[in-house]
Design a protein around this motif. Sequence first.
Motif, PDB file in Angstrom:
ATOM      1  N   ARG A 145       0.791  -1.220  -0.090  1.00 39.45           N
ATOM      2  CA  ARG A 145      -0.018   0.045   0.010  1.00 39.45           C
ATOM      3  C   ARG A 145       0.832   1.179   0.115  1.00 39.45           C
ATOM      4  O   ARG A 145       0.646   2.101  -0.748  1.00 39.45           O
ATOM      5  CB  ARG A 145      -0.994   0.110   1.272  1.00 39.45           C
ATOM      6  CG  ARG A 145      -1.698   1.285   1.144  1.00 39.45           C
ATOM      7  CD  ARG A 145      -2.701   1.304   2.405  1.00 39.45           C
ATOM      8  NE  ARG A 145      -2.013   1.379   3.763  1.00 39.45           N
ATOM      9  CZ  ARG A 145      -1.312   2.477   4.007  1.00 39.45           C
ATOM     10  NH1 ARG A 145      -1.509   3.568   3.458  1.00 39.45           N
ATOM     11  NH2 ARG A 145      -0.645   2.461   5.262  1.00 39.45           N
ATOM     12  N   ARG A 146       1.787   1.265   0.957  1.00 39.28           N
ATOM     13  CA  ARG A 146       2.911   2.591   0.916  1.00 39.28           C
ATOM     14  C   ARG A 146       3.565   2.502  -0.461  1.00 39.28           C
ATOM     15  O   ARG A 146       3.553   3.667  -0.764  1.00 39.28           O
ATOM     16  CB  ARG A 146       3.807   2.199   1.767  1.00 39.28           C
ATOM     17  CG  ARG A 146       3.214   2.423   3.527  1.00 39.28           C
ATOM     18  CD  ARG A 146       4.400   2.494   4.522  1.00 39.28           C
ATOM     19  NE  ARG A 146       5.029   1.412   4.441  1.00 39.28           N
ATOM     20  CZ  ARG A 146       4.754   0.104   5.271  1.00 39.28           C
ATOM     21  NH1 ARG A 146       3.948   0.102   5.887  1.00 39.28           N
ATOM     22  NH2 ARG A 146       5.619  -0.787   5.334  1.00 39.28           N
ATOM     23  N   ALA A 147       3.993   1.464  -1.093  1.00 41.58           N
ATOM     24  CA  ALA A 147       4.467   1.468  -2.348  1.00 41.58           C
ATOM     25  C   ALA A 147       3.480   2.261  -3.677  1.00 41.58           C
ATOM     26  O   ALA A 147       3.983   2.709  -4.430  1.00 41.58           O
ATOM     27  CB  ALA A 147       5.020   0.225  -3.034  1.00 41.58           C
ATOM     28  N   LEU A 148       2.273   2.252  -3.338  1.00 40.58           N
ATOM     29  CA  LEU A 148       1.306   2.545  -4.230  1.00 40.58           C
ATOM     30  C   LEU A 148       1.144   3.999  -4.108  1.00 40.58           C
ATOM     31  O   LEU A 148       0.500   4.929  -5.018  1.00 40.58           O
ATOM     32  CB  LEU A 148      -0.122   2.164  -4.311  1.00 40.58           C
ATOM     33  CG  LEU A 148      -0.247   0.420  -4.563  1.00 40.58           C
ATOM     34  CD1 LEU A 148      -1.506  -0.047  -3.921  1.00 40.58           C
ATOM     35  CD2 LEU A 148       0.272   0.202  -6.120  1.00 40.58           C
ATOM     36  N   ARG A 149       1.596   4.715  -3.220  1.00 42.74           N
ATOM     37  CA  ARG A 149       1.395   6.035  -2.604  1.00 42.74           C
ATOM     38  C   ARG A 149       1.860   7.000  -3.742  1.00 42.74           C
ATOM     39  O   ARG A 149       1.169   7.886  -4.407  1.00 42.74           O
ATOM     40  CB  ARG A 149       2.060   6.536  -1.388  1.00 42.74           C
ATOM     41  CG  ARG A 149       1.275   6.251  -0.328  1.00 42.74           C
ATOM     42  CD  ARG A 149       2.150   6.680   0.932  1.00 42.74           C
ATOM     43  NE  ARG A 149       1.198   6.084   2.289  1.00 42.74           N
ATOM     44  CZ  ARG A 149       1.715   5.955   3.342  1.00 42.74           C
ATOM     45  NH1 ARG A 149       2.986   6.341   3.497  1.00 42.74           N
ATOM     46  NH2 ARG A 149       1.187   5.490   4.469  1.00 42.74           N
ATOM     47  N   PRO A 150       2.846   6.852  -4.715  1.00 42.56           N
ATOM     48  CA  PRO A 150       3.212   7.566  -5.611  1.00 42.56           C
ATOM     49  C   PRO A 150       2.580   7.509  -6.881  1.00 42.56           C
ATOM     50  O   PRO A 150       2.031   8.449  -7.644  1.00 42.56           O
ATOM     51  CB  PRO A 150       4.859   7.124  -6.032  1.00 42.56           C
ATOM     52  CG  PRO A 150       5.239   6.452  -4.842  1.00 42.56           C
ATOM     53  CD  PRO A 150       3.945   5.925  -4.004  1.00 42.56           C
ATOM     54  N   LEU A 151       2.008   6.136  -7.129  1.00 48.48           N
ATOM     55  CA  LEU A 151       0.886   6.137  -8.054  1.00 48.48           C
ATOM     56  C   LEU A 151      -0.397   6.982  -7.675  1.00 48.48           C
ATOM     57  O   LEU A 151      -0.910   7.432  -8.730  1.00 48.48           O
ATOM     58  CB  LEU A 151       0.687   4.460  -8.395  1.00 48.48           C
ATOM     59  CG  LEU A 151      -0.447   4.138  -9.566  1.00 48.48           C
ATOM     60  CD1 LEU A 151       0.139   4.751 -10.851  1.00 48.48           C
ATOM     61  CD2 LEU A 151      -0.629   2.735  -9.561  1.00 48.48           C
ATOM     62  N   SER A 176      -1.917   9.774 -10.048  1.00 41.38           N
ATOM     63  CA  SER A 176      -3.098   9.707 -10.523  1.00 41.38           C
ATOM     64  C   SER A 176      -3.839  11.079 -10.611  1.00 41.38           C
ATOM     65  O   SER A 176      -4.724  11.287 -11.289  1.00 41.38           O
ATOM     66  CB  SER A 176      -3.929   8.301 -10.207  1.00 41.38           C
ATOM     67  OG  SER A 176      -4.337   8.576  -8.836  1.00 41.38           O
ATOM     68  N   GLU A 177      -3.756  11.384  -9.185  1.00 42.14           N
ATOM     69  CA  GLU A 177      -4.245  12.786  -8.929  1.00 42.14           C
ATOM     70  C   GLU A 177      -4.012  14.050  -9.929  1.00 42.14           C
ATOM     71  O   GLU A 177      -4.563  14.732 -10.254  1.00 42.14           O
ATOM     72  CB  GLU A 177      -3.962  13.072  -7.463  1.00 42.14           C
ATOM     73  CG  GLU A 177      -5.095  12.259  -6.398  1.00 42.14           C
ATOM     74  CD  GLU A 177      -4.539  12.260  -5.182  1.00 42.14           C
ATOM     75  OE1 GLU A 177      -3.267  12.952  -4.705  1.00 42.14           O
ATOM     76  OE2 GLU A 177      -5.142  11.694  -4.361  1.00 42.14           O
ATOM     77  N   GLU A 178      -2.624  13.974 -10.156  1.00 39.49           N
ATOM     78  CA  GLU A 178      -1.953  15.069 -11.061  1.00 39.49           C
ATOM     79  C   GLU A 178      -2.666  14.762 -12.619  1.00 39.49           C
ATOM     80  O   GLU A 178      -2.923  15.849 -13.265  1.00 39.49           O
ATOM     81  CB  GLU A 178      -0.357  14.861 -11.306  1.00 39.49           C
ATOM     82  CG  GLU A 178       0.449  15.515 -10.524  1.00 39.49           C
ATOM     83  CD  GLU A 178       1.897  15.187 -10.734  1.00 39.49           C
ATOM     84  OE1 GLU A 178       2.244  15.417 -11.881  1.00 39.49           O
ATOM     85  OE2 GLU A 178       2.491  14.688  -9.509  1.00 39.49           O
ATOM     86  N   TRP A 179      -2.677  13.422 -12.758  1.00 38.96           N
ATOM     87  CA  TRP A 179      -3.218  13.160 -14.159  1.00 38.96           C
ATOM     88  C   TRP A 179      -4.639  13.701 -14.288  1.00 38.96           C
ATOM     89  O   TRP A 179      -5.078  14.430 -15.186  1.00 38.96           O
ATOM     90  CB  TRP A 179      -3.187  11.466 -14.303  1.00 38.96           C
ATOM     91  CG  TRP A 179      -3.746  10.944 -15.438  1.00 38.96           C
ATOM     92  CD1 TRP A 179      -3.279  11.652 -16.831  1.00 38.96           C
ATOM     93  CD2 TRP A 179      -4.382   9.811 -15.709  1.00 38.96           C
ATOM     94  NE1 TRP A 179      -4.171  10.906 -17.730  1.00 38.96           N
ATOM     95  CE2 TRP A 179      -4.702   9.780 -17.099  1.00 38.96           C
ATOM     96  CE3 TRP A 179      -4.945   9.131 -14.866  1.00 38.96           C
ATOM     97  CZ2 TRP A 179      -5.649   8.632 -17.652  1.00 38.96           C
ATOM     98  CZ3 TRP A 179      -5.748   7.840 -15.377  1.00 38.96           C
ATOM     99  CH2 TRP A 179      -5.910   7.850 -16.696  1.00 38.96           C
TER     100      TRP A 179
END
Length: 117
Positions: free
Chosen positions: A91-97, A101-104
């Motif tokens: 889950r922590r590894a997904l934080r950058p994604l 996705s919010e930027e996108w």
Amino acid sequence: MAAPRPGRAVRGSSTGRPLMAALDLFGRRWNLRIVWELRDGPVGFRALQERCDNMSSSVLRQRLTELLDAAVVEQLPDATYALTELGHSARRALRPLVRWSEEWAATLSPADSEDTR
């Protein structure tokens, strides 16, 4: 289909590389969603099913079995499901994604607004 494991061939790769096994595991429909829904703590089967847009109980059972086998999720004595330390790490590894996705979404939003005029 058996849960993907590092060191074994997986869908799309015969190398057994850990990254390929992880991509296979998390690329299976609903697995990432289940991890996401367990981010705030343990959840029972029916509540998890509801959080996952009422997916069928057989699919949820199958996905939970894969995630249990992969040591990403554990079933607690009260029959709820929770992320393991490895699951929290994923889950922590997904934080950058999530941030990407919010930027996108923010980047596409102005274009979408113009299209509706």
